[in-house]
Design a protein around this motif. Structure first.
Motif, mmCIF file in Angstrom:
data_model
loop_
_atom_site.group_PDB
_atom_site.id
_atom_site.type_symbol
_atom_site.label_atom_id
_atom_site.label_comp_id
_atom_site.label_asym_id
_atom_site.label_seq_id
_atom_site.Cartn_x
_atom_site.Cartn_y
_atom_site.Cartn_z
ATOM 1 N N ASP A 104 21.993 57.045 64.002
ATOM 2 C CA ASP A 104 22.803 56.495 65.097
ATOM 3 C C ASP A 104 24.183 57.155 65.041
ATOM 4 O OD1 ASP A 104 24.436 55.044 66.787
ATOM 5 O OD2 ASP A 104 23.450 53.136 66.332
ATOM 6 N N SER A 111 15.839 58.767 62.384
ATOM 7 C CA SER A 111 16.916 58.983 63.348
ATOM 8 C C SER A 111 18.246 58.550 62.737
ATOM 9 C CB SER A 111 16.651 58.213 64.643
ATOM 10 O OG SER A 111 16.618 56.829 64.394
ATOM 11 N N THR A 158 9.192 58.553 61.350
ATOM 12 C CA THR A 158 10.203 59.019 62.297
ATOM 13 C C THR A 158 11.580 58.656 61.744
ATOM 14 O OG1 THR A 158 8.707 58.640 64.136
ATOM 15 C CG2 THR A 158 11.042 58.867 64.662
ATOM 16 N N THR A 198 17.783 55.300 60.474
ATOM 17 C CA THR A 198 16.633 54.431 60.715
ATOM 18 C C THR A 198 15.356 55.198 60.391
ATOM 19 O OG1 THR A 198 17.783 53.254 62.472
ATOM 20 C CG2 THR A 198 15.377 53.082 62.448
ATOM 21 N N VAL A 231 19.522 64.750 62.074
ATOM 22 C CA VAL A 231 18.167 64.986 61.587
ATOM 23 C C VAL A 231 17.722 66.340 62.106
ATOM 24 C CG1 VAL A 231 15.781 64.172 61.611
ATOM 25 C CG2 VAL A 231 17.666 62.514 61.633
#
Ligand code: SF4
Length: 62
Positions: free
Chosen positions: A6, A4, A2, A59, A33
């Motif tokens: 920020d 992501s 996964t 992340t 993303v």
């Protein structure tokens, strides 16, 4: 995997989108993303993009 970003940390260098355009895009001046992606084979590049993000905004969760 996964991935992501920020939005509070990203300052829009665009490096992630240039490095892995199949996973990241550059929209409205910031990295995002892509919501749907074919990322098989891109895992190494995604980890590299996260490590090299100048603001550490990406992340990656396995
Ligand atoms: S590399 Fe990092 S700072 Fe640059 S656009 Fe991507 S998430 Fe934002």
């Amino acid at each position: 995997m996964t991935v992501s970003i920020d939005p509070d940390l990203c300052y829009g260098s665009g490096e992630c989108a240039h490095r892995v355009p199949s996973v990241f895009a550059f929209e409205d001046g910031y990295g995002v993303v892509r919501p749907v992606r074919e990322s098989r084979g891109d895992e190494g590049l995604v980890r590299e993009a996260a490590e090299l993000c100048p603001s550490q905004a990406i992340t990656v969760t396995e």
